[in-house]
Design a protein around this motif. Structure first.
Motif, mmCIF file in Angstrom:
data_model
loop_
_atom_site.group_PDB
_atom_site.id
_atom_site.type_symbol
_atom_site.label_atom_id
_atom_site.label_comp_id
_atom_site.label_asym_id
_atom_site.label_seq_id
_atom_site.Cartn_x
_atom_site.Cartn_y
_atom_site.Cartn_z
ATOM 1 N N ASN A 199 0.805 -1.227 0.000
ATOM 2 C CA ASN A 199 0.000 0.000 0.000
ATOM 3 C C ASN A 199 0.835 1.273 0.000
ATOM 4 O O ASN A 199 0.298 2.359 0.250
ATOM 5 C CB ASN A 199 -0.936 0.004 1.220
ATOM 6 N N LYS A 200 2.144 1.161 -0.274
ATOM 7 C CA LYS A 200 3.008 2.345 -0.263
ATOM 8 C C LYS A 200 3.875 2.337 -1.501
ATOM 9 O O LYS A 200 4.862 1.617 -1.591
ATOM 10 C CB LYS A 200 3.870 2.376 1.007
ATOM 11 N N GLU A 201 3.512 3.168 -2.484
ATOM 12 C CA GLU A 201 4.228 3.192 -3.755
ATOM 13 C C GLU A 201 5.572 3.897 -3.610
ATOM 14 O O GLU A 201 5.695 4.906 -2.912
ATOM 15 C CB GLU A 201 3.389 3.895 -4.821
ATOM 16 N N LEU A 202 6.586 3.365 -4.284
ATOM 17 C CA LEU A 202 7.926 3.939 -4.252
ATOM 18 C C LEU A 202 8.083 5.002 -5.339
ATOM 19 O O LEU A 202 7.391 4.960 -6.367
ATOM 20 C CB LEU A 202 8.966 2.844 -4.482
ATOM 21 N N PRO A 203 9.016 5.951 -5.167
ATOM 22 C CA PRO A 203 9.334 6.880 -6.254
ATOM 23 C C PRO A 203 9.891 6.120 -7.453
ATOM 24 O O PRO A 203 10.444 5.025 -7.315
ATOM 25 C CB PRO A 203 10.397 7.797 -5.633
ATOM 26 N N ALA A 204 9.765 6.709 -8.641
ATOM 27 C CA ALA A 204 10.237 6.051 -9.860
ATOM 28 C C ALA A 204 11.756 5.906 -9.887
ATOM 29 O O ALA A 204 12.292 4.981 -10.499
ATOM 30 C CB ALA A 204 9.768 6.825 -11.081
ATOM 31 N N LYS A 220 19.350 -4.917 -10.599
ATOM 32 C CA LYS A 220 20.025 -3.744 -10.057
ATOM 33 C C LYS A 220 19.174 -3.175 -8.940
ATOM 34 O O LYS A 220 17.969 -2.956 -9.111
ATOM 35 C CB LYS A 220 20.255 -2.690 -11.137
ATOM 36 N N SER A 221 19.788 -2.940 -7.797
ATOM 37 C CA SER A 221 19.057 -2.424 -6.642
ATOM 38 C C SER A 221 19.531 -1.025 -6.305
ATOM 39 O O SER A 221 20.511 -0.856 -5.576
ATOM 40 C CB SER A 221 19.253 -3.347 -5.438
ATOM 41 N N ALA A 222 18.864 -0.028 -6.864
ATOM 42 C CA ALA A 222 19.156 1.382 -6.597
ATOM 43 C C ALA A 222 20.540 1.771 -7.104
ATOM 44 O O ALA A 222 20.695 2.695 -7.885
ATOM 45 C CB ALA A 222 19.009 1.715 -5.119
ATOM 46 N N CYS A 223 21.574 1.031 -6.691
ATOM 47 C CA CYS A 223 22.944 1.341 -7.109
ATOM 48 C C CYS A 223 23.701 0.095 -7.544
ATOM 49 O O CYS A 223 24.165 -0.005 -8.661
ATOM 50 C CB CYS A 223 23.682 2.044 -5.963
ATOM 51 N N ILE A 256 20.510 6.777 -1.155
ATOM 52 C CA ILE A 256 19.757 5.695 -1.764
ATOM 53 C C ILE A 256 20.028 4.344 -1.103
ATOM 54 O O ILE A 256 19.357 3.363 -1.410
ATOM 55 C CB ILE A 256 20.042 5.588 -3.283
ATOM 56 N N MET A 257 20.987 4.301 -0.179
ATOM 57 C CA MET A 257 21.334 3.028 0.438
ATOM 58 C C MET A 257 20.225 2.437 1.310
ATOM 59 O O MET A 257 20.055 1.207 1.343
ATOM 60 C CB MET A 257 22.626 3.173 1.238
ATOM 61 N N PRO A 258 19.439 3.245 2.041
ATOM 62 C CA PRO A 258 18.346 2.648 2.829
ATOM 63 C C PRO A 258 17.361 1.854 1.967
ATOM 64 O O PRO A 258 16.879 0.798 2.382
ATOM 65 C CB PRO A 258 17.677 3.863 3.481
#
Length: 305
Positions: A199-204, A220-223, A256-258
């Motif tokens: 129920n919580k959408e992430l930023p693109a 790929k995970s964020a970085c 972006i690490m969290p």
């Protein structure tokens, strides 16, 4: 002069007809569908508000009550009644407060600036919607449903089912069983994370991706790029486990690490996959915390330079 006047009147009539047809063809917006009235679920009409309706509790003061909601991102557009104009097919869920959740297919149309429910049909209890389209005047849905001898909680039978409008009724036609759900159904596309909690959408951005290839996953995970092994249960379709996750060691922006760490924890705790309105759903558990990650599919990136 009379002929020119007649030609003008005919031209004007054509313009009026064109505008009338265009107005009829305007597709309802997502906001309109979330606040529309639907029939065919109960004996009475249900009017959603912001995508949901709730009735009175079954027992005074009790928590269980009838509920209906619109399945996000389930809208399909196409001509179903042969008038050359598009109708809209959407999926609704209905719950009476128990473990079951029934899904319904409903067809809507804008007629004279009014959103009208043309027909509604029951799809089934806990049926998963994988993909859909309107083709040759019919609604076609690729679903995961309960097969012979399976518990209602854990459907594994893949099928393509069809419905068509017959007057004021939405009638089911051909149904073709296409196989059994497996990890192979997740291959061939790249999955892009939209939710860690349902129920919580992430930023693109930053983007998190996931690919399945046999007994391996990568993405790929964020970085950082990552990889792991995935194992499929032989006893229960959809049950999986993820092995230890390996990653690259790139210099990443601290902000972006969290997200990356939350994603890895959820991925490591993933124990089941399914489909929700065409999205891949991965259920995960961390101790007493439970959640569902959602992913949308897109074409695999090209390896060409």
């Amino acid at each position: 002069m009379k002929q020119r006047t007649k030609d003008f009147l005919l031209t004007a009539a054509g313009i009026i007809t064109l505008f009338s047809t265009a107005a009829h063809a305007v597709q309802p917006t997502s906001a309109e569908l979330k606040n529309a009235s639907y029939t065919g679920i109960y004996e009475h009409t249900v009017t959603l508000k912001d995508g949901r309706w709730e009735g009175e509790p079954f027992v005074s003061g009790g928590a269980s009550r009838p509920s209906v909601g619109l399945v996000e991102d389930s809208q399909l557009s196409g001509d179903l009644n042969g008038d050359g104009l598009p109708e809209q097919a959407v999926i609704l869920w209905e719950s009476a407060g128990g473990s079951g959740t029934r899904t319904y297919l409903t067809v809507m149309s804008n007629i004279d600036d009014k959103l009208v429910n043309l027909g509604t049909a029951l799809i089934g209890d806990r049926v998963q919607f994988q993909a859909g389209r309107i083709k040759d005047g019919r609604v076609e849905l690729d679903v995961i449903q309960t097969g012979p001898g399976e518990p209602a909680c854990c459907p594994s039978q893949k099928a393509t089912r069809t419905w068509s409008l017959d007057g004021k009724d939405l009638k089911e036609g051909e149904s073709v069983v296409t196989g059994k759900l497996s990890l192979a159904d997740l291959e061939g596309v790249e999955w892009v994370l939209t939710h860690i909690y349902r129920n919580k959408e992430l930023p693109a951005k930053p983007e998190v991706t996931l690919r399945f290839d046999g007994k391996k996953i990568a993405g790929k995970s964020a970085c950082n790029n990552y990889f792991a092994e995935v194992k499929e249960s032989a006893d229960m379709a959809g049950d999986i486990s993820i092995g230890p996750i390996g990653t690259t060691k790139m210099a990443c922006p601290q902000e972006i690490m969290p997200l990356e760490q939350r994603y890895f924890k959820a991925l490591q705790g993933t124990n089941k996959f399914s489909f929700l309105a065409g999205k891949l759903a991965l259920n995960w558990q961390q101790g007493e915390k439970l959640g569902t990650m959602l992913f949308v599919s897109r074409a695999m990136p090209s390896n060409k330079n």
